[in-house]
Design a protein around this motif. Structure first.
Motif, short mmCIF file in Angstrom:
data_model
loop_
_atom_site.label_atom_id
_atom_site.label_comp_id
_atom_site.label_asym_id
_atom_site.label_seq_id
_atom_site.Cartn_x
_atom_site.Cartn_y
_atom_site.Cartn_z
N UNK A 152 1.18 52.52 68.70
CA UNK A 152 1.14 53.43 67.72
C UNK A 152 0.09 52.95 66.76
N UNK A 153 -0.56 52.18 67.12
CA UNK A 153 -1.86 51.26 66.09
C UNK A 153 -3.12 52.01 66.56
N UNK A 154 -3.87 52.61 65.48
CA UNK A 154 -5.15 53.13 66.13
C UNK A 154 -6.00 51.61 66.58
N UNK A 158 -8.35 46.88 62.57
CA UNK A 158 -7.95 45.42 62.65
C UNK A 158 -6.52 45.47 61.94
N UNK A 159 -5.39 44.83 63.08
CA UNK A 159 -4.34 44.88 62.81
C UNK A 159 -3.87 44.18 61.56
N UNK A 160 -4.46 43.00 61.14
CA UNK A 160 -4.33 42.27 60.18
C UNK A 160 -4.75 43.06 58.91
N UNK A 207 -4.81 60.94 57.75
CA UNK A 207 -6.04 60.15 56.93
C UNK A 207 -6.24 60.86 55.59
N UNK A 208 -7.15 60.16 54.91
CA UNK A 208 -7.28 60.58 53.59
C UNK A 208 -8.67 61.82 53.33
N UNK A 209 -9.48 61.67 54.08
CA UNK A 209 -10.43 62.63 53.84
C UNK A 209 -10.86 63.30 55.15
N UNK A 210 -11.32 64.41 55.20
CA UNK A 210 -11.78 65.57 56.22
C UNK A 210 -13.35 65.59 55.98
#
Length: 226
Positions: A152-154, A158-160, A207-210
């Protein structure tokens, strides 16, 4: 580990009430005056109990401080632990809601945390607080790992840094200086904070922007016509 002295001659309900009163008074006193400047006598007076009860329940002022922070943050720690369970899918919204409800009930906690971490007037209080925070941060690392295991992570992130982004998103509004809170309209009230949790969840999902789709260049159009 807390050392208990002689058992006070009170019923169980009275003892529970006295302990809860001391925790509540400690939150107020530590937040308003800092760890060093407040005495156990003043905390006991604010709680309306005998100062000897602090030694009985917590062993010392440091023990009372540790219990105060631990019990205040307990709902958040428990939610992290529940999310780490392999049989339970991690739930960012529930975690944020749990955290914000805790803050709404304890609006003085951010001030206390900042006092102890920034001023470091007392190494003992600093060590207690940072130990508790380190425990939460370790749980947050396992929390991100749980998301990774469930894919479920993109994968482009970077996971950190995902952990850094999530913790910053959730924590900054309540730890920001008062001036910034005022300028950004931050309110440490449950309704406002829960609305923020919903907003953060939407932000994480969408997400924040389109951005507009790239328009074909004139050369591309010309080539298609040929």
């Amino acid at each position: 580990m807390t050392t208990k002295m002689g058992r006070p001659k009170q019923s169980n309900s009275d003892q529970d009430s006295a302990r809860s009163s001391l925790i509540a008074a400690a939150k107020r006193c530590f937040s308003e005056q800092g760890f060093d400047k407040v005495s156990t006598r003043k905390i006991a007076l604010s709680a309306g109990v005998d100062a000897a009860m602090i030694r009985y329940y917590f062993g010392s002022k440091a023990g009372l401080f540790e219990a105060t922070i631990q019990e205040t943050l307990a709902p958040v720690i428990e939610q992290f632990q529940a999310d780490i369970d392999p049989n339970t899918p991690p739930n960012p919204l529930l975690l944020m809601q749990t955290y914000y409800r805790m803050i709404a009930k304890n609006p003085m906690l951010p001030k206390l945390i900042l006092q102890v971490i920034n001023q470091q007037d007392n190494p003992e209080a600093f060590a207690i607080l940072t130990g508790i925070i380190d425990n939460i941060l370790k749980r947050s690392e396992k929390w991100i790992e749980a998301f990774e295991k469930q894919k479920q992570i993109n994968p482009n992130l970077n996971p950190a840094w995902i952990r850094l982004s999530f913790v910053s998103l959730m924590i900054f509004p309540v730890l920001a200086p008062k001036y910034l809170q005022q300028q950004l309209g931050v309110e440490l009230k449950e309704d406002w904070l829960l609305n923020l949790a919903d907003h953060n969840q939407t932000l994480l999902e969408q997400g924040l922007f389109t951005f507009p789709s790239p328009q074909p260049s004139s050369n591309d159009t010309k080539g298609e016509q040929e």
